[in-house]
Structures are given as structure tokens and as C-alpha cells.
Design a protein around this motif. Structure first.
Motif, PDB file in Angstrom:
ATOM      1  N   PHE A  72       0.808  -1.221   0.000  1.00 67.67           N
ATOM      2  CA  PHE A  72       0.000   0.000   0.000  1.00 67.67           C
ATOM      3  C   PHE A  72       0.843   1.275   0.000  1.00 67.67           C
ATOM      4  CE2 PHE A  72      -4.490  -0.774  -0.121  1.00 67.67           C
ATOM      5  CZ  PHE A  72      -4.535  -2.148   0.024  1.00 67.67           C
ATOM      6  N   THR A  73       2.115   1.173   0.414  1.00 71.61           N
ATOM      7  CA  THR A  73       2.950   2.375   0.339  1.00 71.61           C
ATOM      8  C   THR A  73       3.747   2.403  -0.964  1.00 71.61           C
ATOM      9  OG1 THR A  73       4.647   1.213   1.591  1.00 71.61           O
ATOM     10  CG2 THR A  73       3.219   2.692   2.825  1.00 71.61           C
ATOM     11  N   GLY A  93      -7.939   2.093  -3.207  1.00 69.23           N
ATOM     12  CA  GLY A  93      -8.307   2.605  -1.890  1.00 69.23           C
ATOM     13  C   GLY A  93      -9.552   3.449  -1.982  1.00 69.23           C
ATOM     14  N   ARG A 105     -10.966   4.027   4.976  1.00 68.61           N
ATOM     15  CA  ARG A 105      -9.583   4.423   4.689  1.00 68.61           C
ATOM     16  C   ARG A 105      -8.865   4.862   5.966  1.00 68.61           C
ATOM     17  NH1 ARG A 105      -7.388   8.422  -0.049  1.00 68.61           N
ATOM     18  NH2 ARG A 105      -5.680   9.393   1.057  1.00 68.61           N
ATOM     19  N   GLU A 142      -5.651   2.719   7.212  1.00 73.93           N
ATOM     20  CA  GLU A 142      -4.331   3.345   7.272  1.00 73.93           C
ATOM     21  C   GLU A 142      -3.888   3.541   8.718  1.00 73.93           C
ATOM     22  OE1 GLU A 142      -4.292   6.921   4.962  1.00 73.93           O
ATOM     23  OE2 GLU A 142      -4.561   5.877   3.060  1.00 73.93           O
ATOM     24  N   CYS A 189      -0.081   6.221   1.744  1.00 77.40           N
ATOM     25  CA  CYS A 189      -0.437   5.213   0.751  1.00 77.40           C
ATOM     26  C   CYS A 189      -0.276   5.752  -0.661  1.00 77.40           C
ATOM     27  CB  CYS A 189      -1.878   4.757   0.963  1.00 77.40           C
ATOM     28  SG  CYS A 189      -2.022   3.677   2.375  1.00 77.40           S
ATOM     29  N   TYR A 219      -1.877   5.103  -3.813  1.00 75.11           N
ATOM     30  CA  TYR A 219      -2.983   4.416  -4.458  1.00 75.11           C
ATOM     31  C   TYR A 219      -2.888   4.518  -5.970  1.00 75.11           C
ATOM     32  CZ  TYR A 219      -5.213   4.225   0.093  1.00 75.11           C
ATOM     33  OH  TYR A 219      -5.501   3.974   1.401  1.00 75.11           O
TER      34      TYR A 219
END
Lengths: 289, 257
Positions: free
Chosen positions: B124-125, B145, B153, B157, B166, B168
């Protein structure tokens, strides 16, 4: 009809026209009054040239609309780059080359295309275009500036064709006759005489198309991916319109975030007004009929 | 002509009746789209018990729901995250409805079996960009996301400690949007409420639990209508708790995680 009746009827017409103008003035006043304070608070430079849009951060929100602004401009310019040549040549075909029956048929079909609701264009883009781009270009997801450009190009094609055809049809027959008399063929005449003579009208068609593309939200929302990145052709982008549509429900009434979204509305409004004014300004400068 | 009048009259009567019914007992809910499934189960049970009261529900996101409750646009807001200090200071009151779990969903054809919290953070990062790094096919990872302001969210997170970090690929406006797009893209990974998951996506088992509260939000300064108070009492009481497991969430009394 009696004289009084005549006068009353004309008064009604005038009032209706006045209402339309008043609405526009009200809108302008609304956008200026609601959009300007937030821009001043954020700072013109930070607002228009800031590269980060992160309005939801509670501690340190950032309101830079450059990614959104550029995405909108690239999206509209890209759509125009595709739709204008196609639309112009279609208009030339309709106005000059096509037999009457064929022209009428094609014209009806173009009008039909104009009637397709934007959400349906978005739907087709989402279910057909986006997966195709993803597989073809080996992207994580096909939602991208490119997808938005392609969908917008289809959406602005009909008005471009229609306005350009009107402009071409208004070119005096004498121009073309003179060209034929000098021995030019039909195609030579259309491209070298008719098209240039229709210049300002064609420019109006282009400007209208770009204006439409800048203002479109629904279809773009469905295919652009909606992340506020600095725009790249194959990356997910958020446009000015979709930025407002995505966030307005979340913004507290009266908060800086909500007012910043209204400021985006002002920027959009100014962009569209500029696109509408462009053909008039060009006409005055160029001095063409 | 007469029939035309009669029809018009009936139509008018129907409209008036509808408006009248509204005044007698309507509860308007708005907020988290992740809570849609849970609320619809409760709504059905409540309508059976109190047929005179109409419950409307729309899902425009937790942030919008809380704002709605504060401004009086809706009777009760739906929030799938804890309230912030600022929201509480402005008068928001959260009533714990249930505990939900956020799950990570991928396309059913995705061969990846399990995932650790660390892997999730890497994906996700944006540190991990292809499925081949996880034993999947050689395809890019599409990270899906929710939009900023979504309770799902914030909770996702926040629990993983990657708030605001993140990367996305796409952001979507509702839980259903994320589900539909994960189901339609073999490259995709996205997070949704356990209660919303259906068979169109595959849930990846994790080595951690991403729990978050489902809250019904009211405002201290706006008194509830009789109908809204009845719904609130039903939903957060023992009766409502019986129905909660139907939507896959744990009742509030199961305790904090």
C-alpha cells in the motif's frame, strides 16, 4: 392581437431574457464571493501552483490544485487534439463531399451520439476501454489520463462536428466558384479556400469542444482513477471537476476545505468563460468575416 | 375528462399521504457506505417491528455522515471510524453499534494465499509493485483505496500506521465501487468491510486483525425525533444485536479489541 397584448408579449420575452442574464450574474457573484476568500487565505501561489492536494489531512491540509488543473487542461487539450481533426473532416464531408442522403443520415447519427448521456459514455469507458488499456499496456489499472482523453474525445466530437459544419456551410459560394474558375479541383478548394474562410467559426467549434471537455465530470470520474497525482498519460489523475465531485460531501459547511472546493469551482468557471470568449477575441483580432 | 380529474385527485392524495407518512415517522440515515449491509439488516428488522416508521439510508461516506448529523441534514450519521476530538467538540456523539473487520480483497483468480501486515504495508505504500514478488503472476499490482474522508480508509491506514503514506493506483467513492473494481481487475488489491464482501472477490487471510467501530452519530444540539430515537434504541439495544451477526459484524458488547 391588440397593441396592449403585443406589448405584454414582448415584455414577457424581455423578462425571460433578463432572467437568463440575471442567473448568470448571480452565478458569477456566487463564485466570486465564495471562491475568492479561500484563495486569498491559502495564497494565490500556493493554491494555483501548489503540487500537493491533500485537503483531508486534519493537522496540515494542503490545497495545491496544480495537479488537478493540469489534468483538466491536458485532458481537454488531448480530447480536442483527437476530436477536432476528426470532427473537422467529418464536417467538411457533411457540408461539401457527401451526397445529400448520406449527409442527412450521418448528421442524424452524430446527433444521436451527442444525445448519449455522459454516465453511459463513462460506463462504456469503464467496462471496455479501461480493461483494454490495462491488458494492452500492462498497467496495474487502465484508469488513466489516456482513458479520460479518449472518452472526452468521443463526447466532444458531436458539438465540434455540428458547429464546424455550420461554419463551413456559411462560406459564400462565390469563394469556391472563384477557386474552381482558377482551375482548382474540389478537394483543393475545400482545404485551401473553404476551411480557411470558415476560420473563426471553426475556432468557435474547437473552443466549445474544449469548454465541454473541461466541464465534464461524470464520465471522467468513472475512468480517470481519481488520485490527485501530477498528471502522466498512463497514470491515475484527478481533474478539477472530479475533485469537487469526490470531496464535497465530506467537507464541513464553512470549513476551509469546503471553501477551497468552491474556489476550484471558480477556477473551472473562469476556464470555461475563457474558452467561450476566445473565439470572439480571435475574431476581433483576425478581422475575418 | 372526469376520469382525468379522479386520477389527478388520487395522485394528489397519494402524494399528500406520502408526505404525511414522512412527518409521522421517518428516519434519515447517511454516512459510511461500508455500513450499508449492516444497516439494511437492522432496517428490515426494525420496519417489521414498527411498520409506521420509514427508514431511509444513503451512503456518502463517514465524514459526510458525521457532518450531516452535526448540521441536521440527516437524523443519524453512520461512521465506520472513531470520532475525532474536533467532531466531539462540535457536538457529535457516537453510539457504538458494532465492531467490524476490514478485510483485504483480491481478484478470485489471484493465486496469492496469505499476507502479513508487513507485506500489506509494502504494497500500500508502493514499495512492492508486482505480484511476482509474492508468488503471484508477473503482473503489476493495482492498489485500490477509498477517497480521503472515508472511515474505512482512516481505519485501515490508521491501524497499519501508514496514514497519509499510501500510494494508491485508484481511489473510489464507496465500498461497492472498490468491490466491483477489484472483482473486475486481476491486478487489484483493495480493502473493504467484512460485512460487504461477496463471492465476486477473494479475501486474503492476514496475520493481523483490522478492527474498527461502527458508530451511529447524533448531535448534542439537535434533539432526535421520536422515530429516530426509537431506531437508535432498537439498533444499539439487545434486539438489534441479535441481527448484527447476519451482516458479519460483531455486536458492541463483544468488547473492544
Amino acid at each position: 392581437m391588440s397593441r396592449a397584448g403585443e406589448r405584454a408579449a414582448q415584455a414577457v420575452l424581455f423578462l425571460c431574457a433578463l432572467a437568463a442574464v440575471a442567473l448568470l450574474l448571480l452565478l458569477t457573484a456566487f463564485f466570486l464571493s465564495s471562491g475568492l476568500p479561500a484563495i486569498r487565505e491559502i495564497g494565490w501561489k500556493e493554491f494555483l501552483l501548489g503540487r500537493v492536494w491533500d485537503s483531508a489531512d486534519r493537522a496540515a491540509p494542503q490545497f495545491g490544485i496544480l495537479p488537478l488543473l493540469l489534468a483538466s487542461i491536458y485532458g481537454a487539450a488531448g480530447a480536442a487534439a483527437l476530436a477536432v481533426p476528426l470532427g473537422l473532416l467529418t464536417a467538411l464531408f457533411l457540408a461539401r463531399a457527401a451526397p445529400k442522403g448520406v449527409a442527412a443520415c450521418v448528421r442524424q447519427l452524430v446527433r444521436l451520439l451527442a444525445g448519449v448521456p455522459s454516465v453511459v459514455c463513462g460506463l462504456v469507458g469503464m467496462t471496455v476501454l479501461v480493461p483494454f488499456l490495462r491488458e494492452w499496456l500492462d498497467l496495474p489499472a487502465g484508469d488513466s489520463l489516456l482513458a479520460a482523453v479518449l472518452v472526452l474525445a468521443v463526447m466532444i466530437l458531436p458539438p465540434v462536428v455540428e458547429l464546424a459544419e455550420d461554419a463551413l456551410a456559411a462560406v459564400p459560394a462565390a469563394y469556391e466558384e472563384a477557386s474552381f474558375a482558377l482551375g482548382a479541383t474540389e478537394t483543393e478548394t475545400w482545404f485551401q479556400v473553404t476551411l480557411p474562410a470558415a476560420g473563426s467559426g471553426v475556432l468557435a467549434a474547437v473552443a466549445l469542444g474544449i469548454g465541454r471537455a473541461v466541464g465534464e465530470a461524470m464520465a471522467v470520474l468513472m475512468v480517470a482513477g481519481n488520485v490527485a497525482n501530477m498528471p502522466t498519460l498512463l497514470g491515475s489523475v484527478r481533474l478539477l471537476t472530479t475533485g469537487i465531485a469526490m470531496e464535497f460531501g465530506y467537507a464541513a459547511a464553512g470549513s476551509l476545505r469546503q471553501r477551497a472546493l468552491l474556489s476550484i469551482g471558480l477556477v473551472l468557471f473562469v476556464l470555461v468563460v475563457l474558452m467561450n470568449a476566445l473565439p470572439h477575441l480571435a475574431r476581433r483580432k483576425g478581422g475575418r468575416p | 375528462m372526469k376520469r382525468g380529474y379522479a386520477f389527478g385527485f388520487l395522485l394528489l392524495a397519494a402524494v399528500l399521504a406520502a408526505c404525511g407518512g414522512r412527518a409521522a415517522g421517518t428516519v434519515n440515515l447517511d454516512g459510511s457506505s461500508a455500513m450499508g449491509e449492516t444497516v439494511s439488516v437492522l432496517r428490515e428488522a426494525f420496519t417489521e417491528k414498527r411498520p409506521g416508521i420509514r427508514v431511509n439510508c444513503s451512503g456518502s461516506g463517514s465524514g459526510a455522515g458525521i457532518e450531516g448529523a452535526l448540521s441536521g441534514v440527516c437524523d443519524i450519521g453512520l461512521s465506520s471510524r472513531a470520532l475525532t476530538a474536533e467532531e466531539i467538540a462540535r457536538g457529535a456523539e457516537g453510539h457504538l453499534l458494532a465492531w467490524d473487520e476490514i478485510v483485504v480483497a483480491v481478484h478470485p483468480d489471484n493465486p496469492v494465499q496469505t499476507m502479513s501486515a508487513g507485506t500489506l504495508v509494502d504494497i500500500f505504500t508502493g514499495r512492492l509493485r508486482r505480484w511476482s514478488g509474492l508468488g503471484g503472476e508477473d503482473r503489476p499490482i493495482a492498489v485500490y483505496g477509498r477517497e480521503a474522508g472515508s472511515g474505512t480508509r482512516d481505519a485501515f491506514e490508521g491501524t497499519l500506521g501508514i496514514a497519509g503514506q499510501c500510494a494508491y493506483t485508484n481511489e473510489y467513492g464507496s465500498t461497492g465501487d472498490v468491490l466491483g473494481n477489484v472483482a473486475g481487475n486481476p491486478n487489484a488489491i483493495g480493502y473493504v468491510s467484512r460485512s460487504a464482501v461477496d463471492e465476486t472477490v477473494a479475501v486474503v487471510p492476514l496475520d493481523c486483525l483490522l478492527r474498527r467501530p461502527f458508530l451511529l452519530v447524533t448531535c448534542r444540539d439537535n434533539p432526535l425525533s421520536e422515530a429516530a430515537a426509537a431506531f437508535l434504541e432498537f439498533a444499539t439495544g439487545e434486539e438489534g444485536a441479535k441481527y448484527l451477526p447476519l451482516s458479519g459484524v460483531a455486536p458492541a458488547w463483544e468488547g473492544r479489541p
